[in-house]
Every structure is written in structure tokens, then in C-alpha cells.
Scaffold this motif. Structure first.
Motif, short mmCIF file in Angstrom:
data_model
loop_
_atom_site.label_atom_id
_atom_site.label_comp_id
_atom_site.label_asym_id
_atom_site.label_seq_id
_atom_site.Cartn_x
_atom_site.Cartn_y
_atom_site.Cartn_z
N PRO A 76 0.82 -1.21 0.00
CA PRO A 76 0.00 0.00 0.00
C PRO A 76 0.85 1.26 0.00
O PRO A 76 2.01 1.26 0.42
N MET A 77 0.25 2.34 -0.45
CA MET A 77 0.96 3.61 -0.57
C MET A 77 1.50 4.10 0.77
O MET A 77 2.58 4.69 0.84
N SER A 78 0.77 3.86 1.85
CA SER A 78 1.19 4.34 3.16
C SER A 78 2.58 3.82 3.52
O SER A 78 3.42 4.56 4.05
N VAL A 79 2.84 2.56 3.22
CA VAL A 79 4.14 1.98 3.53
C VAL A 79 5.17 2.39 2.48
O VAL A 79 6.36 2.55 2.78
N ALA A 80 4.72 2.59 1.23
CA ALA A 80 5.62 3.02 0.18
C ALA A 80 6.26 4.36 0.54
O ALA A 80 7.45 4.59 0.30
N GLU A 81 5.47 5.26 1.11
CA GLU A 81 6.01 6.58 1.48
C GLU A 81 6.92 6.50 2.69
O GLU A 81 7.69 7.43 2.94
N THR A 82 6.87 5.40 3.41
CA THR A 82 7.79 5.22 4.53
C THR A 82 9.23 5.07 4.04
O THR A 82 10.15 5.71 4.56
N ALA A 83 9.43 4.25 3.02
CA ALA A 83 10.78 4.02 2.51
C ALA A 83 11.38 5.29 1.92
O ALA A 83 12.57 5.57 2.10
N SER A 84 10.57 6.06 1.21
CA SER A 84 11.08 7.28 0.60
C SER A 84 11.44 8.32 1.66
O SER A 84 12.48 9.00 1.56
N THR A 85 10.60 8.44 2.68
CA THR A 85 10.88 9.39 3.75
C THR A 85 12.09 8.95 4.57
O THR A 85 12.91 9.78 4.99
N PHE A 86 12.23 7.66 4.79
CA PHE A 86 13.38 7.12 5.52
C PHE A 86 14.68 7.54 4.82
O PHE A 86 15.65 7.94 5.47
N SER A 87 14.69 7.48 3.50
CA SER A 87 15.89 7.87 2.75
C SER A 87 16.20 9.35 2.92
O SER A 87 17.36 9.75 3.01
N GLU A 88 15.15 10.17 2.96
CA GLU A 88 15.36 11.60 3.21
C GLU A 88 16.00 11.81 4.58
O GLU A 88 16.87 12.67 4.74
N MET A 89 15.56 11.03 5.58
CA MET A 89 16.08 11.18 6.93
C MET A 89 17.59 10.92 6.98
O MET A 89 18.33 11.55 7.75
N TYR A 103 5.43 9.45 6.75
CA TYR A 103 6.39 10.40 7.33
C TYR A 103 6.63 10.10 8.81
O TYR A 103 7.77 9.96 9.25
N LEU A 104 5.55 10.00 9.56
CA LEU A 104 5.69 9.75 11.01
C LEU A 104 6.20 8.33 11.28
O LEU A 104 6.99 8.11 12.21
N PHE A 105 5.76 7.38 10.48
CA PHE A 105 6.23 6.00 10.62
C PHE A 105 7.73 5.93 10.37
O PHE A 105 8.49 5.26 11.09
N ALA A 106 8.19 6.66 9.33
CA ALA A 106 9.62 6.66 8.99
C ALA A 106 10.46 7.23 10.12
O ALA A 106 11.59 6.77 10.36
N LEU A 107 9.94 8.24 10.82
CA LEU A 107 10.67 8.81 11.95
C LEU A 107 10.92 7.76 13.03
O LEU A 107 12.01 7.68 13.60
N CYS A 108 9.90 6.95 13.29
CA CYS A 108 10.03 5.89 14.30
C CYS A 108 11.06 4.84 13.85
O CYS A 108 11.89 4.39 14.65
N ILE A 109 10.99 4.47 12.57
CA ILE A 109 11.92 3.46 12.06
C ILE A 109 13.35 3.99 12.08
O ILE A 109 14.30 3.29 12.46
N TYR A 110 13.51 5.24 11.70
CA TYR A 110 14.86 5.82 11.64
C TYR A 110 15.47 5.93 13.04
O TYR A 110 16.68 5.75 13.22
N ALA A 111 14.63 6.20 14.04
CA ALA A 111 15.11 6.24 15.42
C ALA A 111 15.68 4.87 15.81
O ALA A 111 16.72 4.78 16.47
#
Length: 619
Positions: A410-423, A527-535
Motif C-alpha cells: 500500500p501507498m502508506s508503507v511506500a512513502e515510509t521508505a522514501s521518507t526514511f531515505s530523506e532522513m 512520514y511519522l512511521f519513517a521517523l520511528c523506524i529511523y530512530a
């Protein structure tokens, strides 16, 4: 810096040689036709299972469906790339029509199989799912069984599928073609330039306010001139969608995107609730930044402006080197992947007119590759766009060993990977910042992402909700669309944005995507999910890359709630989860205001390259 000579124009020939006149691609279309024909014959003899010994037939059908889906993705991605690089490519448009017809036939057979699955008796169904042969497909089969439209007959579903291929989806294609055909005259560096919409939008981050303002109003004039045409396209897309939903018994237009994102309504509501509670710090950030620029409040055309004038440009080769360098700090697989993307010309980055305005990543699952499309104008914003799309490409890379049906996430998880890379890039840049000015520059760019997700995306969500409610009663005029957009922006930004583009409904392509409505709230989720993963990644270092890859691989076969619980041990239906990510962003907003209140800050010039490269590296 050594000039590596990375290509700015992508290589499509090693996917299908010859572009829109490719005989190789025509052969692929023929293979697709054969695969779908074979599926049609197989489904014709496929009946509702009445015993567990029929599981082999079900598995064979499912595997055939997955195989066709992968081949269709390969074809659609190629055509998308052709039309992005040359929107007026008529041969590519013809190919798109051919593939659409094949896809329509495929969707018909898929609907039939879903109906058979739904009609299987519960005791037989439970026995089937317990068998080892079905292990890889349990989630997707249950999803089919739960989500099948029970209100429409097979004939009605097939009729709708036919109408979508040549009518409904055509409106989305028409929108993309129309947007790509538009050119804008803008004054840049004392010269009048004729730009594409993508090039004009890139000027939002230009260091000179007159250029940003001129581009903003030049675009506004274009949108005003063509508003009636765009309003018709949007109304036709929404009208068709609402009629299908009505016939299918769908009560809320949000029901479908929530199911497609495998997300509960409680999850989405908890997320928006937390965002609404914490908007004040971001309003303060916008006000403070406006004051630094000599204004009392933030003007929309100044939002993307750097907080200091940087006349430097970062070259594409330099961007490639720094991205590879910083990705390598995270893990070896990510490093090897991004090296391949640059070395094998997976990226179309050339800054030229007459190309699509929309950045994207297209996956090619058959060959295990991706292609990234953007216009690289030499700004830090362009670097972040490139990194964002490479994040999508890495997600595709992670899924390369997954079977066809479970590749679609799903798109929600797709945007997680892209945001993670930005982080990764933001964090590296912040660590290398040598002065308050450099730190503020990076912090500002990061906060822009927070504002986009907590305010801009929220305005899109509010607009779309209200638009669909009014569209149920009839056509919504261009003037009314402007009013709805203006009201949504004012509410979402807490009144902290001046001169917003009420024509955002025109130039935001997400409203015209015919696959699904509400192509917005998943961005904020990601975006918010990626912040948690990146932490988590920063805690574990390079060891986390394996866990990250496993999370991405599970993304096509789990609900959002189960995915987060499995890999992070968190309940995302609770506001507590979202507050953890929000806390990080709020601290950054508070820090920005604090730093800019110091007397020793200068706002004249920032060297963003210096903040991205190791000490002593020559640029």
C-alpha cells in the motif's frame, strides 16, 4: 571533485530496446495476451472448491494471476516512462491503449476468481488456508474474500471494468497530457524563459524572491485561464467513482482508500487527532521564518525559499557522490543499490522543457530494476526529491524475491521508505553542519517536510473530503473548488499562510489519480512511521539494515497495524504512537525559533554543500 560523468538521461533500452517503436516491447505485449488468454481458459473451468484436494487448482490460478500482474507492471512502467520523457509520444499513447485493454481482460478474470473465493463455504475455506501450499497467499486470499464487491454481478463488474479502461482512466491520462503540454513564461536572472510546469515549480526554492513570486503568479494566471477545463476533468473522475461506489454499496468514499492502504479508520483518526493538537509550533516556525524575510506572516511563494541566499548550485555528479556516501553509512545493500542506480543510468534528471512535471519512481519487477524521473535543477530541494524517489526504488529492490501477488504494497508503507531515505540525508547534513547558519539551513529544509505533512497534506485531505460530499449533489464549479481549497488551506495551516494557491486542486496531480481517491493521508502516515523506524536504525547502526529489509518485504502481505506491531511492537490505533514521532518534529520547530532568536545569526549566505560533505573534501 572528480567528474564521474553520471548520465542525466535514463537508459530504457536495457528494459525494452527501441522506445515506443520497440519490437521487443511488442513481443512482451503478445506474451501478455497469451498469458491472459490462458488465464481466461483456466478460470472458465475453475469452480468453487468443495474439498481441500482442490487446493492445487486454486494455487495454480493464484500463481498465474501473480505472474500476469508482474508482467503488466513491467509494461505499464515502461509506458509511463516513455510518456514522462516525451508527453507527446503518440506511439506510446497507442501502446498504453493496447495494454489497458489487456489489463481490463485480466481484471475481469480476477473478479471472477474473487467471486469464487467468496462463494467457497467457510469450513472448506478454513481447511484450504491451513494447507502448506497456500501459506504464501493466505493474507491476499483472505483480503479478496473480505473485500469482494457482493453487490454487483459478474456482468456488472465486467461492464465497469470496460468503462474504466476507455473512459474513467482516460480522464487521468488526459490530465497528465494537458499538464505536460503547458508552458510558462517566467523572468529568471533578467531573462524571460519559457518553462515547463515542473521547471516553473522548481523556482519555488529560488534564492531571489522576485523570481519565486513571478513564477507563482505566472502559474496562477495559467490555472485561472484553464480552470474550467481542469474542473471538468476532476468532476468526471469523481462522478464516475461515486457512481461505482453507489452501485457497489460503498457508503463512504474513504472506505476504499482505507482498505487499499490496509489501514483501520481508527489509525487514520488517531494520526489526524495528534496532528491537530500540535500545529501551534509549526505556525510559530512559519511566522518566525517570515519575520526573518521581513514579513509579518509567511507568503505561500516564500515557503520553499532557503532561509539564506545561496547562489551555489550542486551538480548532479556531486549529488550522486554525496547520496552514495551517506547511504553507505546505513548499510551495504543500500550502498550497492544506489551505486547501481547511478552507474546504470536508472535516473532521468535532465533539466529541460517538454517533459513531465511530476517526479516518480517506476518499478520493473521482471528485470529487478527501477527508474526514477525528476527535473534536477541543482538545489538542495532537488537532492531531496532524488533521494525520496530512490527510497521508493530501494523498496522495489527489497521486494524482488517476493512472489507476484505479494509484491504490491500500500501507498502508506511506500512513502515510509522514501521518507526514511530523506532522513538519512538530513541527519548526515545536520551532523556535518559547522555553523549555526548551516544548521539552520538544514533544519529549515527538514521542517518544511513537517509542514507539508501536517498542514499541506491535511489541507488536501480536508478539500477532498468536502469536494466529494458536494459532488454527490452534482457538478462542483471551478469557483466553488477554489473556495473549498482556500477554506481547507486556511484551516489546515491555522491561518498562518498568506497568498496560498487556491488553485492547488488544479496542479496537485494526486486528485486526478484514478486508481484511488485520497492519495494524501498515507504520505503523513509514512512520514511519522519513517521517523520511528529511523530512530530504531540510529540505535542499532548497520545491523538494522536486515530488519529494515524484512519490514519492507512484509509490507505487501500484512495490514499496517500488524506490520508496525510485528516490527516495532507499537499500536498505531493509539494517539500515543503518533505523539512519539510528533515529539521529534515539535522539538525541531522549537529549536528553529530558539536559534533564530539569537543575536549572532547572520542570514546573508549559507553553503549547503559544506553541510553535506566531509571536512576537507573538495567540491
Amino acid at each position: 571533485m572528480e567528474n564521474t560523468g553520471y548520465q542525466k538521461v535514463w537508459n530504457l533500452d536495457n528494459i525494452f530496446q527501441g522506445g515506443s517503436k520497440s519490437n521487443q516491447f511488442l513481443d512482451h505485449i503478445k506474451r501478455l495476451e497469451v498469458l491472459v488468454y490462458d488465464l481466461e481458459k483456466c478460470v472458465e473451468s475453475f469452480t468453487t472448491p468443495i474439498a481441500t484436494n482442490e487446493v492445487v487448482n486454486l494455487v495454480n490460478i493464484v500463481e498465474d494471476i501473480g505472474n500476469i500482474r508482474v508482467n503488466l507492471s513491467q509494461a505499464n512502467s515502461f509506458i509511463t516512462c516513455l510518456l514522462a520523457q516525451t508527453p507527446k509520444d503518440q506511439d506510446a499513447a497507442i501502446l498504453r491503449g493496447k495494454v489497458a485493454q489487456i489489463e481490463s481482460r485480466y481484471e475481469k478474470e480476477l473478479s471472477k476468481v474473487k467471486n469464487i473465493v467468496t462463494n467457497t463455504k467457510q469450513d472448506v475455506w478454513e481447511s484450504l488456508l491451513e494447507m502448506k501450499e497456500v501459506e504464501d497467499y493466505r493474507f491476499i486470499l483472505n483480503e479478496w474474500r473480505e473485500n469482494i464487491d457482493k453487490h454487483l454481478s459478474n456482468h456488472e463488474q465486467n461492464l465497469i471494468s470496460d468503462l474504466m479502461a476507455d473512459g474513467y482512466h482516460a480522464w487521468g491520462h488526459f490530465y497528465n497530457a494537458l499538464l505536460s503540454s503547458i508552458t510558462v513564461n517566467v523572468q529568471v536572472d533578467g531573462k524571460e524563459k519559457n518553462l515547463s510546469v515542473g521547471q516553473a515549480l522548481n523556482l519555488r526554492s529560488h534564492p531571489i524572491e522576485d523570481v519565486r513570486k513571478g513564477s507563482h503568479y505566472a502559474l496562477e494566471s495559467i490555472w485561472e485561464e484553464k480552470e474550467e477545463l481542469f474542473a471538468k476533468i476532476l468532476n468526471h473522475i469523481a462522478g464516475f467513482r461515486l457512481q461505482v461506489y453507489k452501485n457497489s454499496g460503498v457508503e463512504s468514499v474513504l472506505e476504499v482508500p482505507l482498505k487499499e492502504n490496509r489501514m483501520k479508520k481508527e489509525t487514520m483518526n488517531a494520526m489526524w487527532s495528534v496532528i491537530n493538537q500540535y500545529k501551534k509550533p509549526f505556525s510559530n516556525y512559519l511566522k518566525r521564518k517570515a519575520e526573518m524575510m521581513g514579513d509579518s506572516s509567511m507568503k505561500a511563494y516564500n515557503f520553499w525559499a532557503p532561509i539564506a541566499n545561496s547562489h551555489q548550485k550542486i551538480q548532479y555528479d556531486e549529488a550522486a557522490i554525496l547520496i552514495t556516501e551517506h547511504f553507505s553509512q546505513f548499510g551495504t545493500e543500500l550502498e550497492g543499490f544506489v551505486k547501481r542506480a547511478f552507474n546504470e543510468a536508472w535516473i532521468e534528471a535532465e533539466d529541460r522543457a517538454n517533459k513531465s512535471a511530476v517526479a516518480f519512481c517506476a518499478g520493473f519487477p521482471l528485470t529487478g530494476e527501477s527508474r526514477v524521473f525528476m527535473t534536477f535543477g541543482g538545489t538542495f530541494l532537488n537532492v531531496l526529491t532524488l533521494v525520496h524517489e530512490l527510497g521508493h526504488a530501494f523498496h522495489n529492490y527489497a521486494m524482488k524475491t517476493i512472489n507476484g501477488l505479494n509484491k504490491r504494497y500500500p501507498m502508506s508503507v511506500a512513502e515510509t521508505a522514501s521518507t526514511f531515505s530523506e532522513m538519512i540525508i538530513f541527519d548526515a547534513a545536520m551532523k556535518k553542519a559547522k555553523s549555526k547558519e548551516d544548521k539552520l539551513f538544514i533544519l529549515d529544509e527538514k521542517l518544511k517536510r513537517s509542514v507539508m505533512n501536517f498542514m499541506n497534506i491535511h489541507s488536501r485531505f480536508l478539500f477532498e473530503q468536502r469536494f466529494y460530499e458536494e459532488r454527490k449533489e452534482g457538478i462542483v464549479s471551478a469557483n466553488r473548488l477554489n473556495q473549498l481549497m482556500g477554506d481547507a488551506i486556511h484551516e489546515a495551516y491555522n491561518g498562518s499562510l498568506e497568498h496560498p494557491s487556491n488553485y492547488s486542486w488544479v496542479w496537485t496531480p494526486h486528485y486526478y489519480i484514478t486508481r484511488s481517491p485520497f492519495y494524501n493521508f498515507p504520505y503523513t502516515f509514512g512520514y511519522l512511521f519513517a521517523l520511528c523506524i529511523y530512530a530504531k536504525a540510529k540505535e542499532k547502526g548497520k545491523e538494522f539494515e536486515k530488519d529494515y529489509l524484512n519490514l519492507l518485504r512484509d509490507s505487501g502481505s500484512m495490514t499496517a497495524e500488524d506490520l508496525v506491531m510485528k516490527h516495532l511492537g507499537e499500536d498505531i490505533t493509539s494517539e500515543e504512537f503518533w505523539e512519539k514521532g510528533m515529539e521529534i518534529c515539535v522539538k525541531e520547530a522549537v529549536e528553529f525559533v530558539k536559534l533564530t532568536s539569537s543575536d549572532d545569526i547572520e542570514y546573508g549566505f549559507v553553503d549547503f554543500k559544506h553541510a553535506l560533505y566531509e571536512k576537507g573534501r573538495s567540491v
